[in-house]
Scaffold this motif. Structure first.
Motif, PDB file in Angstrom:
ATOM      1  N   THR A 118       0.833  -1.208   0.000  1.00 10.95           N
ATOM      2  CA  THR A 118       0.000   0.000   0.000  1.00 10.95           C
ATOM      3  C   THR A 118       0.865   1.255   0.000  1.00 10.95           C
ATOM      4  N   TYR A 119       1.949   1.202   0.841  1.00 10.96           N
ATOM      5  CA  TYR A 119       2.880   2.349   0.880  1.00 10.96           C
ATOM      6  C   TYR A 119       3.495   2.577  -0.497  1.00 10.96           C
ATOM      7  N   ARG A 122       1.075   4.072  -3.015  1.00  6.50           N
ATOM      8  CA  ARG A 122       0.777   5.474  -2.753  1.00  6.50           C
ATOM      9  C   ARG A 122       1.962   6.376  -3.092  1.00  6.50           C
ATOM     10  N   THR A 123       3.169   5.789  -3.117  1.00  5.91           N
ATOM     11  CA  THR A 123       4.375   6.591  -3.371  1.00  5.91           C
ATOM     12  C   THR A 123       4.724   6.614  -4.846  1.00  5.91           C
ATOM     13  N   ARG A 144       6.124   9.016   5.560  1.00  2.00           N
ATOM     14  CA  ARG A 144       5.490   7.707   5.301  1.00  2.00           C
ATOM     15  C   ARG A 144       6.502   6.587   5.354  1.00  2.00           C
ATOM     16  N   ASP A 147       7.052   5.636   8.870  1.00  2.09           N
ATOM     17  CA  ASP A 147       5.916   4.866   9.399  1.00  2.09           C
ATOM     18  C   ASP A 147       5.957   3.409   8.975  1.00  2.09           C
ATOM     19  N   VAL A 148       6.482   3.135   7.794  1.00  4.47           N
ATOM     20  CA  VAL A 148       6.411   1.771   7.281  1.00  4.47           C
ATOM     21  C   VAL A 148       7.671   0.967   7.585  1.00  4.47           C
TER      22      VAL A 148
END
Length: 843
Positions: A118-119, A122-123, A144, A147-148
């Protein structure tokens, strides 16, 4: 152990040595397989674990480049993108590669993998953006990534933990597999022992079977040697390998001469040799075998003396150690073919005899009509003279007998037409209830004379109006009901009509005729529909008849698409059941018909063309008594000459005449410029089937009048084609010859109103289009105008539009002659002719 024992020990020693070698090989292979499996698994596990660790390393490198890019005044964005793509590819491998399928089944691994995916998704948009946009998004991308990071770490750890546990499990699995392999090897050894025993048994069987095969081969040689059919064996290239005694006798070559020769050179006829060579070449090139395994085939073969004769052969192929061979079985069928030819000749003679009989019956029936026509016509004329009551009674008796004889002749014609396949139905709107009532009324007198009650009625739902061949149905019912009345004394005859099926779904009409008469034996019931069957002697004593009625009735029922059956018991009566499909219709509109008599028809000038003296005198007398002026011509050529010089109101044209027949005379009159080029011409014939009527109309005739000639028939023809029509009590100057009403009626009866109306509608459209085309005729060539007029004139002739056809013929004739004034005059007349013709062309 003595030297004598060595030969018996050698096979056993060889078997044991072989078994030991097999065991050693299996043990060695088992060790190698175990080692290889372990190495393979280890390599695979190491590769997977390295990939998991590398994924975390690559993420950290990407994160460091991300931090550096954020603080560096001139960041290397291409390197950052490259690091992202490497990490993206690694995660994509973990998501899709089959080697990680088991990992993806783990809940923790799957959850972290989904978060990381998902990361990345989105990137991607930020990575693929321009440098300026990407620089603006770097802080957000770093947040982000922070966070991941924990999820990437957990992803790697969960995979490594799984493979650690998996390694322990696989080691235990390999141990179990090796134990199983040992057990399998033991079983294999036992199987080898059993196989050796079985092999010995098979060897004994093979020896026995070889002996049996040799014996079978010897028997087969005896069979083929004594067979009546030729048996020829050839190799793949067509060289003969075997050749039995029957082949020697059939083809005339001894076996020592035939063996080794090519099959084509030996027995294939010269005119088939090239085709045979092409087939052999095709088989060698493509492998196609057209005759092999195809069953029996008829061809020709050649004997040693050059004679060509018919043979029936079958070819099969077989594989041998020397290659493919072909076995051909050939039979000389010369005698059989000769017998078939003789049988076909006998059949043709029988068919020719049957046709000759049918033609004879038809010809004689027509020939009988001519003198009978004269007899009935003269009786009609005689009845108009001053005769006594006694003479008038004799005349009526003779007239009745003549009409009865005419009915018998018609029956014979109907039989010959049906048997020759020329019987055609002519459906017309009809009321089945009215028809049944008329027949019952007609037979009531005979029933009363026999002290028999006769009645009819519907069973269940009734339907009155249908489209069907009224004449055929009337003939059927008159025969069946008439027979029931004749053979019933002091009893009852009941006619029941029943509709089976829905009115809108191909219903069937079933009519049952029940009587309480003398009945029939089972033997008579089987023959009752045969021609000339009149029953037993009791029938012969009480009633008369030719025995054709029920035979014709059965033919007519079959022609209608139905069937007729009978149930009877001697002394208790009979029941005839008639059933056939019907087409229900709406009741037609009632039209008022004019009652025409000789006194209501003005005097006309009529040309009568007839070569038969009796028919000529008869028709002339009838027309003269009706007040008409009649001139006669005894052949077609005389008629053409008279029609050219003198104008008549009507021409009655016989068909069969010497010098020039009626059709030729009609064409000559229509094609000329004589006085009668446009006068109505009516054909007179004793045999006018639908095909012939179309031919008459195409020749230019306006109508057909069938013989025997009657006064009423002649009056009707004159009224239809000469007398002005009357509409709503007002006189009109337009003659009724615009459309041949009689022929249009015949078309309606032959095709049915529903089928005829679309043809008429289409003709209307074609005429309207032609009128538009001709209205601007100066824009078209004379050839185009003539072709268009010729086309529509043919359709007008087919539909009986007489005046329209004549005007179109004038247009065509003037166009071909390039007579522009005459063509314009004919074109100007067309709209008025069409205005009169159009309302008359109704189905």
């Amino acid at each position: 152990m003595t030297k004598l024992d060595l030969p018996s020990l050698r096979p056993r020693l060889l078997l044991w040595v072989l078994a030991g070698a097999i065991i050693a090989v299996i043990a060695f292979m088992a060790l190698n397989v175990a080692r290889d499996l372990q190495l393979l698994k280890s390599a695979s596990s190491d590769n997977v674990q390295w990939t998991l660790s590398q994924a975390e390393v690559e993420f950290l490198e990407y994160e460091l480049d991300l931090v550096a890019a954020e603080v560096d005044p001139e960041p290397d964005l291409d390197t950052l993108r490259q690091e992202f793509d490497i990490f993206y590819s690694r995660i994509n491998t973990l998501s899709q590669a089959g080697i990680y399928a088991e990992l993806r089944e783990l809940p923790e691994f799957s959850r972290n993998l989904r978060i990381v995916r998902t990361y990345l998704d989105r990137t991607v948009d930020a990575i693929d953006a321009s440098d300026a946009e990407m620089l603006a998004l770097l802080p957000e991308m770093r947040i982000r990534a922070d966070d991941v990071r924990r999820n990437v770490r957990q992803l790697s750890n969960s995979g490594l933990n799984y493979f650690a546990e998996e390694a322990d499990r696989r080691r235990n699995s390999i141990r179990v597999m090796l134990i199983q392999m040992a057990a399998l090897v033991t079983v294999l050894l036992l199987a080898l022992v059993l196989l050796a025993v079985y092999q010995a048994h098979l060897n004994a069987q093979n020896i026995r079977r070889r002996r049996e095969a040799i014996e079978a081969s010897e028997r087969m040689n005896v069979v083929t040697g004594t067979a009546l059919d030729a048996v020829i064996v050839s190799d793949y290239y067509g060289r003969i390998l075997d050749y039995n005694a029957a082949a020697e006798e059939i083809f005339g070559y001894p076996a020592e001469t035939a063996i080794g020769q090519k099959l084509g050179d030996l027995i294939v006829p010269d005119h088939f040799l090239e085709e045979h060579e092409i087939g052999m070449e095709r088989m060698h090139r493509t492998g196609e075998k057209r005759f092999v395994g195809k069953g029996r085939v008829k061809l020709e073969a050649k004997r040693a003396n050059g004679d060509v004769f018919p043979v029936e052969f079958a070819v099969q192929s077989a594989e041998t150690d020397k290659g493919e061979i072909f076995i051909a079985f050939l039979r000389d069928i010369s005698h059989r073919m000769q017998a078939e030819r003789e049988l076909m000749a006998a059949r043709d003679r029988a068919l020719a005899g049957e046709k000759a009989k049918t033609d004879f019956l038809a010809t004689m029936s027509h020939e009988i009509r001519t003198p009978l026509n004269g007899l009935l016509g003269n009786l009609s004329l005689l009845s108009d003279t001053e005769v006594t009551d006694k003479q008038l009674r004799y005349i009526k008796n003779m007239d009745t007998s003549g009409k009865l004889l005419m009915n018998h002749i018609s029956d014979v014609l109907d039989i010959t037409k049906y048997d020759a396949g020329k019987l055609r139905l002519r459906p017309v709107p009809m009321s089945i209830s009215t028809l049944l009532q008329d027949i019952v009324d007609n037979q009531s007198g005979a029933a009363s004379a026999n002290q028999t009650t006769l009645n009819w009625g519907w069973v269940g739902t009734s339907t009155d109006w249908i489209s069907a061949d009224r004449d055929r149905i009337q003939h059927i019912l008159m025969n069946v009901i008439g027979n029931a009345v004749k053979f019933t004394q002091g009893g009852h005859v009941t006619v029941e009509a029943e509709l089976r099926g829905a009115l809108d779904d191909a219903p069937e009409l079933r009519i049952a005729v029940k009587d309480t008469g003398i009945g029939m034996s089972p033997e008579l019931q089987e023959q009752i529909f045969d021609d000339f069957m009149t029953g037993d002697s009791s029938y012969d004593r009480d009633v008369e008849g030719t025995g054709l009625g029920l035979g014709i009735a059965q033919r007519f029922v079959k022609a209608l698409g139905g069937q007729i059956e009978v149930e009877s018991e001697p002394g208790k009566g009979s029941t005839f059941t008639i059933s056939f499909p019907i087409h229900p219709i709406e009741p037609p509109e009632e039209t008022e018909k004019r009652q025409l008599t000789p006194q209501t028809i003005p005097s006309c000038d009529i040309l009568l063309v007839e070569d038969n003296e009796i028919n000529l005198v008869l028709a002339r007398e009838m027309l003269t008594k009706a007040g008409h002026n009649v001139r006669v011509a005894r052949n077609g050529q005389i008629a053409v000459d008279m029609a050219r010089d003198c104008r008549f109101d009507l021409i009655l044209m016989d068909i069969s005449m010497p010098v020039m027949d009626g059709r030729g005379a009609t064409r000559a009159i229509r094609s000329g410029d004589g006085a009668c080029a446009d006068v109505p011409i009516v054909a007179l014939t004793a045999n006018a089937v639908a095909e012939e009527q179309e031919a008459f109309l195409s020749d230019g005739m306006n109508d057909v009048l069938t013989k025997p000639l009657t006064r009423d028939g002649l009056i009707r023809i004159v009224a239809d084609h000469v007398v002005p029509s009357v509409d709503a009590g007002q006189e009109t100057t337009e003659p009724s010859t615009a459309v041949a009403a009689t022929y249009l009626k015949e078309l309606r009866e032959a095709l049915g109103a529903e089928a005829l109306q679309p043809l008429l509608d289409r003709f209307h459209v074609e005429v309207e289009e032609t009128l538009v085309f001709l209205s601007d005729h100066r824009q078209h060539t004379a050839a185009e105008i003539g072709a268009r007029a010729h086309k529509i004139a043919g359709s007008a002739a087919t539909l009986g539009a007489v005046d329209l056809r004549a005007t179109l013929v004038d247009v065509e004739r003037a166009a071909k002659a390039e007579d522009l004034p005459a063509m314009e005059k004919a074109i100007q007349a067309l709209p008025k002719v069409w205005e009169v013709t159009r309302p008359l062309l109704r189905a």
